[in-house]
Design an enzyme around this catalytic site. Sequence first.
Site, PDB file in Angstrom:
ATOM      1  CG  HIS A 212     109.054  89.674  50.243  1.00  0.00           C
ATOM      2  ND1 HIS A 212     109.280  90.945  50.691  1.00  0.00           N
ATOM      3  CD2 HIS A 212     110.275  89.140  50.018  1.00  0.00           C
ATOM      4  CE1 HIS A 212     110.574  91.185  50.721  1.00  0.00           C
ATOM      5  NE2 HIS A 212     111.216  90.101  50.324  1.00  0.00           N
TER       6      HIS A 212
HETATM    7  C1  UD1 Z   1     114.420  87.971  46.780  1.00  0.00           C
HETATM    8  C2  UD1 Z   1     115.638  88.142  47.699  1.00  0.00           C
HETATM    9  C3  UD1 Z   1     115.234  88.992  48.902  1.00  0.00           C
HETATM   10  C4  UD1 Z   1     114.573  90.283  48.474  1.00  0.00           C
HETATM   11  C5  UD1 Z   1     113.408  89.997  47.534  1.00  0.00           C
HETATM   12  C6  UD1 Z   1     112.753  91.259  47.062  1.00  0.00           C
HETATM   13  C7  UD1 Z   1     117.276  86.267  47.796  1.00  0.00           C
HETATM   14  C8  UD1 Z   1     117.734  85.128  48.600  1.00  0.00           C
HETATM   15  N1  UD1 Z   1     116.115  86.855  48.207  1.00  0.00           N
HETATM   16  O1  UD1 Z   1     113.454  87.218  47.479  1.00  0.00           O
HETATM   17  O2  UD1 Z   1     116.401  89.285  49.646  1.00  0.00           O
HETATM   18  O3  UD1 Z   1     114.077  90.973  49.618  1.00  0.00           O
HETATM   19  O4  UD1 Z   1     113.910  89.238  46.424  1.00  0.00           O
HETATM   20  O5  UD1 Z   1     111.720  91.023  46.166  1.00  0.00           O
HETATM   21  O6  UD1 Z   1     117.934  86.620  46.842  1.00  0.00           O
HETATM   22  N2  UD1 Z   1     108.887  85.191  41.344  1.00  0.00           N
HETATM   23  C9  UD1 Z   1     108.065  85.555  40.309  1.00  0.00           C
HETATM   24  N3  UD1 Z   1     108.457  86.578  39.513  1.00  0.00           N
HETATM   25  C10 UD1 Z   1     109.618  87.258  39.720  1.00  0.00           C
HETATM   26  C11 UD1 Z   1     110.436  86.879  40.787  1.00  0.00           C
HETATM   27  C12 UD1 Z   1     110.058  85.849  41.605  1.00  0.00           C
HETATM   28  O7  UD1 Z   1     107.022  84.971  40.080  1.00  0.00           O
HETATM   29  O8  UD1 Z   1     109.910  88.192  38.951  1.00  0.00           O
HETATM   30  C13 UD1 Z   1     108.498  84.073  42.214  1.00  0.00           C
HETATM   31  C14 UD1 Z   1     109.494  82.931  42.127  1.00  0.00           C
HETATM   32  O9  UD1 Z   1     109.181  82.040  41.134  1.00  0.00           O
HETATM   33  C15 UD1 Z   1     109.416  82.324  43.499  1.00  0.00           C
HETATM   34  C16 UD1 Z   1     109.099  83.507  44.388  1.00  0.00           C
HETATM   35  O10 UD1 Z   1     108.545  84.524  43.561  1.00  0.00           O
HETATM   36  O11 UD1 Z   1     108.353  81.419  43.574  1.00  0.00           O
HETATM   37  C17 UD1 Z   1     110.287  83.983  45.160  1.00  0.00           C
HETATM   38  O12 UD1 Z   1     111.292  84.536  44.326  1.00  0.00           O
HETATM   39  P1  UD1 Z   1     112.848  84.528  44.754  1.00  0.00           P
HETATM   40  O13 UD1 Z   1     113.644  85.303  43.778  1.00  0.00           O
HETATM   41  O14 UD1 Z   1     113.248  83.155  45.057  1.00  0.00           O
HETATM   42  O15 UD1 Z   1     112.909  85.229  46.163  1.00  0.00           O
HETATM   43  P2  UD1 Z   1     112.220  86.498  46.741  1.00  0.00           P
HETATM   44  O16 UD1 Z   1     111.279  86.062  47.780  1.00  0.00           O
HETATM   45  O17 UD1 Z   1     111.713  87.394  45.647  1.00  0.00           O
END
Ligand code: UD1
Length: 373
Positions: A212
């Site tokens: 991811h």
């Molecule tokens: C975050 C953490 C990362 C961790 C990862 C584990 C930071 C900077 N990054 O990254 O260290 O390894 O979590 O999962 O804090 N989204 C959903 N549903 C959710 C959560 C996220 O659809 O419940 C989508 C968001 O809208 C976004 C993407 O997933 O488009 C990324 O989510 P984000 O929380 O920004 O970062 P992660 O890649 O999950």
Amino acid sequence: MKKGNGVKKVISVVGARPNFMKIAPLHLAFKKYPEILHMIVHTGQHYDDNMSKVFFEDLELPRPDVYLGVGSGSHAVQTAKIMVEFEKIAILEKPDLVIVVGDVNSTLACSLVCAKLLIPVAHVEAGLRSGDRTMPEELNRIVTDALADLLFVSERSGVANLKKEGCADSKIFFVGNVMIDSLVRFREKGRRSEIAKTLGVEGKNYTLVTIHRPSNVDEKENLTKVLGMLERLAERSTVVFPVHPRTRKMMDDFGLTGEVQSHRGMVLCEPLGYLDFLCLLDGAALTITDSGGIQEESTFLGVPCLTMRANTERPATITEGTNTLMGFDYDKAVHEAEKVFQGKYKKGSIPEMWDGKAAERIAKIIADYILPN
Ligand code: UD1
């Protein structure tokens, strides 16, 4: 939440998926201290049920005392929203200490709020360094450690890193790994999961994959190579791929989902709960990942792990454990996987103090720090 006479209040912050299994053993450990009221604040950085709610159930955590519901956004927006909302709670609740874990945006945001309000901060999983400042997590680690009053370290390299950065010895505590505490506690329960049967891989040789990180999924070229690697691996053994929401979105945007989904030997599914994932990892022949935590969990379980990153903040998983860095060389990973299938891959050992008791050690140090003696 009101605290009685002489009772001290500790708030633990959780935000994203990798935080929940680190807070669960701490919550349990504080139950031994009636003079400490332990509260859980969930920032809502991760909000989908399968990225959050299921973990509370699996890890036997109570519902968070406070849910901030900040959701997604750019790094600045997400971090700022968490700060604004958490500051209100910190002022209202007046905690005697706040615990932050890991390296996500919630970790950084809440540490900064507390430091400015002069509330002591304990950072669990302090001192880990990849040396790669292009990763947002590395920036979160550096800033959090610079602000925290108590630094709880999971592997020896973390102690050396903190000392190199000039941290006072009196703040640094080498306590072991709280994530392994959860694994030790829930391994048997995980084995009772039906997930392998549900996905049709029970008793089979399979590779468990999680990918991811932006460096693997945000560009079409890289994501195409990742998926190509998985399809080649699937020729050799079944590939089970629980898809993170970030990865799912990118696959859909680039029009890559259909092909990989229909490829023989590929089993795609939604993100899994803690017990289901633990069950699958425990039974896997191999794992391929770019996560931080899975490098450690696979080392503990003795499962070979190929990490699709150029560096790791968890070097003990390489020098002592079952992990090997692949960089972004997807051909090399296929080659290395073959070694695993032929039984020619290294065997690892479990790093020092990964014994299931890290949270107990942390709770005792925090109790000594905040309770009058
Ligand atoms: C975050 C953490 C990362 C961790 C990862 C584990 C930071 C900077 N990054 O990254 O260290 O390894 O979590 O999962 O804090 N989204 C959903 N549903 C959710 C959560 C996220 O659809 O419940 C989508 C968001 O809208 C976004 C993407 O997933 O488009 C990324 O989510 P984000 O929380 O920004 O970062 P992660 O890649 O999950």
